[in-house]
Scaffold this motif. Structure first.
Motif, PDB file in Angstrom:
ATOM      1  N   LYS A   1       0.818  -1.215   0.000  1.00  0.00           N
ATOM      2  CA  LYS A   1       0.000   0.000   0.000  1.00  0.00           C
ATOM      3  C   LYS A   1       0.855   1.271   0.000  1.00  0.00           C
ATOM      4  N   TYR A   2       2.174   1.120   0.123  1.00  0.00           N
ATOM      5  CA  TYR A   2       3.088   2.263   0.079  1.00  0.00           C
ATOM      6  C   TYR A   2       3.719   2.420  -1.308  1.00  0.00           C
ATOM      7  N   SER A   3       3.014   1.986  -2.322  1.00  0.00           N
ATOM      8  CA  SER A   3       3.452   2.163  -3.711  1.00  0.00           C
ATOM      9  C   SER A   3       2.545   3.190  -4.377  1.00  0.00           C
ATOM     10  N   ILE A   4       3.127   4.034  -5.188  1.00  0.00           N
ATOM     11  CA  ILE A   4       2.364   5.061  -5.901  1.00  0.00           C
ATOM     12  C   ILE A   4       2.417   4.744  -7.387  1.00  0.00           C
ATOM     13  N   PRO A   5       1.256   4.412  -7.986  1.00  0.00           N
ATOM     14  CA  PRO A   5       1.234   4.211  -9.438  1.00  0.00           C
ATOM     15  C   PRO A   5       1.270   5.559 -10.147  1.00  0.00           C
ATOM     16  N   PHE A   6       2.263   5.752 -11.002  1.00  0.00           N
ATOM     17  CA  PHE A   6       2.433   7.056 -11.638  1.00  0.00           C
ATOM     18  C   PHE A   6       2.095   7.060 -13.121  1.00  0.00           C
ATOM     19  N   THR A   7       1.840   5.896 -13.717  1.00  0.00           N
ATOM     20  CA  THR A   7       1.609   5.862 -15.166  1.00  0.00           C
ATOM     21  C   THR A   7       0.310   6.557 -15.561  1.00  0.00           C
ATOM     22  N   GLY A   8      -0.715   6.482 -14.768  1.00  0.00           N
ATOM     23  CA  GLY A   8      -1.996   7.090 -15.121  1.00  0.00           C
ATOM     24  C   GLY A   8      -2.139   8.526 -14.662  1.00  0.00           C
ATOM     25  N   LEU A   9      -1.139   9.042 -14.006  1.00  0.00           N
ATOM     26  CA  LEU A   9      -1.223  10.410 -13.478  1.00  0.00           C
ATOM     27  C   LEU A   9      -0.916  11.438 -14.557  1.00  0.00           C
ATOM     28  N   ALA A  10      -1.649  12.528 -14.534  1.00  0.00           N
ATOM     29  CA  ALA A  10      -1.381  13.636 -15.447  1.00  0.00           C
ATOM     30  C   ALA A  10      -0.151  14.400 -14.961  1.00  0.00           C
ATOM     31  N   LEU A  11       0.462  15.149 -15.837  1.00  0.00           N
ATOM     32  CA  LEU A  11       1.584  15.987 -15.439  1.00  0.00           C
ATOM     33  C   LEU A  11       1.083  17.023 -14.439  1.00  0.00           C
ATOM     34  N   GLY A  12       1.898  17.285 -13.415  1.00  0.00           N
ATOM     35  CA  GLY A  12       1.500  18.254 -12.393  1.00  0.00           C
ATOM     36  C   GLY A  12       1.658  17.670 -11.003  1.00  0.00           C
ATOM     37  N   LYS A  13       1.023  18.321 -10.037  1.00  0.00           N
ATOM     38  CA  LYS A  13       1.180  17.940  -8.634  1.00  0.00           C
ATOM     39  C   LYS A  13       0.021  17.066  -8.163  1.00  0.00           C
ATOM     40  N   HIS A  14       0.382  16.065  -7.341  1.00  0.00           N
ATOM     41  CA  HIS A  14      -0.605  15.133  -6.786  1.00  0.00           C
ATOM     42  C   HIS A  14      -0.243  14.879  -5.326  1.00  0.00           C
ATOM     43  N   ASP A  15      -1.251  14.711  -4.468  1.00  0.00           N
ATOM     44  CA  ASP A  15      -1.034  14.466  -3.036  1.00  0.00           C
ATOM     45  C   ASP A  15      -1.451  13.045  -2.679  1.00  0.00           C
ATOM     46  N   PHE A  16      -0.647  12.416  -1.816  1.00  0.00           N
ATOM     47  CA  PHE A  16      -0.929  11.072  -1.317  1.00  0.00           C
ATOM     48  C   PHE A  16      -0.718  11.069   0.188  1.00  0.00           C
ATOM     49  N   ASP A  17      -1.610  10.396   0.912  1.00  0.00           N
ATOM     50  CA  ASP A  17      -1.502  10.289   2.365  1.00  0.00           C
ATOM     51  C   ASP A  17      -1.353   8.829   2.749  1.00  0.00           C
ATOM     52  N   PHE A  18      -0.462   8.571   3.713  1.00  0.00           N
ATOM     53  CA  PHE A  18      -0.215   7.217   4.193  1.00  0.00           C
ATOM     54  C   PHE A  18      -0.175   7.223   5.714  1.00  0.00           C
ATOM     55  N   GLU A  19      -0.712   6.181   6.310  1.00  0.00           N
ATOM     56  CA  GLU A  19      -0.614   5.978   7.753  1.00  0.00           C
ATOM     57  C   GLU A  19       0.545   5.024   8.001  1.00  0.00           C
ATOM     58  N   VAL A  20       1.445   5.408   8.898  1.00  0.00           N
ATOM     59  CA  VAL A  20       2.592   4.573   9.246  1.00  0.00           C
ATOM     60  C   VAL A  20       2.429   4.196  10.709  1.00  0.00           C
ATOM     61  N   ASN A  21       2.211   2.897  10.955  1.00  0.00           N
ATOM     62  CA  ASN A  21       1.975   2.444  12.326  1.00  0.00           C
ATOM     63  C   ASN A  21       2.805   1.199  12.624  1.00  0.00           C
ATOM     64  N   ASN A  22       2.465   0.496  13.686  1.00  0.00           N
ATOM     65  CA  ASN A  22       3.248  -0.653  14.153  1.00  0.00           C
ATOM     66  C   ASN A  22       3.398  -1.732  13.083  1.00  0.00           C
ATOM     67  N   SER A  23       2.346  -1.991  12.308  1.00  0.00           N
ATOM     68  CA  SER A  23       2.412  -3.053  11.300  1.00  0.00           C
ATOM     69  C   SER A  23       3.446  -2.727  10.213  1.00  0.00           C
ATOM     70  N   PHE A  24       3.675  -1.460   9.940  1.00  0.00           N
ATOM     71  CA  PHE A  24       4.700  -1.059   8.969  1.00  0.00           C
ATOM     72  C   PHE A  24       6.078  -1.499   9.442  1.00  0.00           C
ATOM     73  N   PHE A  25       6.388  -1.248  10.711  1.00  0.00           N
ATOM     74  CA  PHE A  25       7.723  -1.549  11.231  1.00  0.00           C
ATOM     75  C   PHE A  25       7.921  -3.036  11.516  1.00  0.00           C
ATOM     76  N   GLU A  26       6.839  -3.804  11.619  1.00  0.00           N
ATOM     77  CA  GLU A  26       6.961  -5.255  11.790  1.00  0.00           C
ATOM     78  C   GLU A  26       7.574  -5.904  10.558  1.00  0.00           C
ATOM     79  N   GLU A  27       7.474  -5.251   9.414  1.00  0.00           N
ATOM     80  CA  GLU A  27       8.028  -5.783   8.170  1.00  0.00           C
ATOM     81  C   GLU A  27       9.547  -5.640   8.102  1.00  0.00           C
ATOM     82  N   PHE A  28      10.120  -4.805   8.963  1.00  0.00           N
ATOM     83  CA  PHE A  28      11.560  -4.579   8.968  1.00  0.00           C
ATOM     84  C   PHE A  28      12.131  -5.193  10.237  1.00  0.00           C
ATOM     85  N   GLU A  29      12.953  -6.223  10.071  1.00  0.00           N
ATOM     86  CA  GLU A  29      13.416  -7.030  11.194  1.00  0.00           C
ATOM     87  C   GLU A  29      14.267  -6.268  12.200  1.00  0.00           C
TER      88      GLU A  29
END
Length: 174
Positions: free
Chosen positions: A6-34
């Protein structure tokens, strides 16, 4: 690693210009990094992506708190973080040596994974010496541990007052 998808941004369909993305980073995110310095967190990551014809400019703003262990009293405490970083991703058909400043995206790439970048930015923001603040005066401090530590260091200072008799013999050599 599926939860990092869910921390991947697909950029192929985006128009030229500025776009905003929001992500929640919590305990489950850091469980993936040993071997992460951070295990618990409640963070919000806002990514402002500017798509241009030859590159992507990613501006990261990460705010919230991470749970750290105080190096002195060993109590867990929240550390507030406010991180602003920028990353450039360049489109190129040929392989260019990647460095920390520019990411190379090939013609077959259709999304950019930012989980590694978020992880690095947060871990770099961890203070070298973790301290829960005003020693003994915060609600997070382990007062019993601080008292035990102070009593141990107080005993060591008391031993310094009694001179070692072997040094007395050396003083007579003068």
């Amino acid at each position: 690693m599926k939860s990092l998808r869910k921390y991947s941004i697909p950029f192929t369909g985006l128009a030229l210009g500025k776009h905003d993305f929001d992500f929640e980073v919590n305990n489950s995110f850091f469980e993936e990094f040993e071997y992460s310095l951070v295990k618990k967190a409640d963070l919000k990551c806002t990514v402002k992506l500017e798509k241009q014809e030859t590159m992507l400019i990613l501006n990261f703003h990460i705010t919230g708190s991470i749970k750290l262990t105080c190096d002195k009293c060993l109590a867990e405490y929240p550390e507030t973080v406010d991180i602003s970083e920028q990353q450039i991703a360049k489109f190129s058909d040929e392989e260019i040596d990647e460095d920390d400043e520019i990411i190379t995206l090939g013609k077959n790439d259709h999304e950019i994974d930012i989980s590694g970048l978020i992880y690095e930015y947060i871990n770099v923001a961890v203070p070298f010496i973790a301290s829960c603040g005003n020693e003994g005066n915060t609600s997070y401090c382990d007062k019993d541990m601080l008292a035990k530590l102070n009593s141990l260091t107080g005993d060591d200072e008391g031993n310094d007052d009694a001179p070692d008799p072997r040094w007395d013999a050396l003083k007579n050599i003068k």
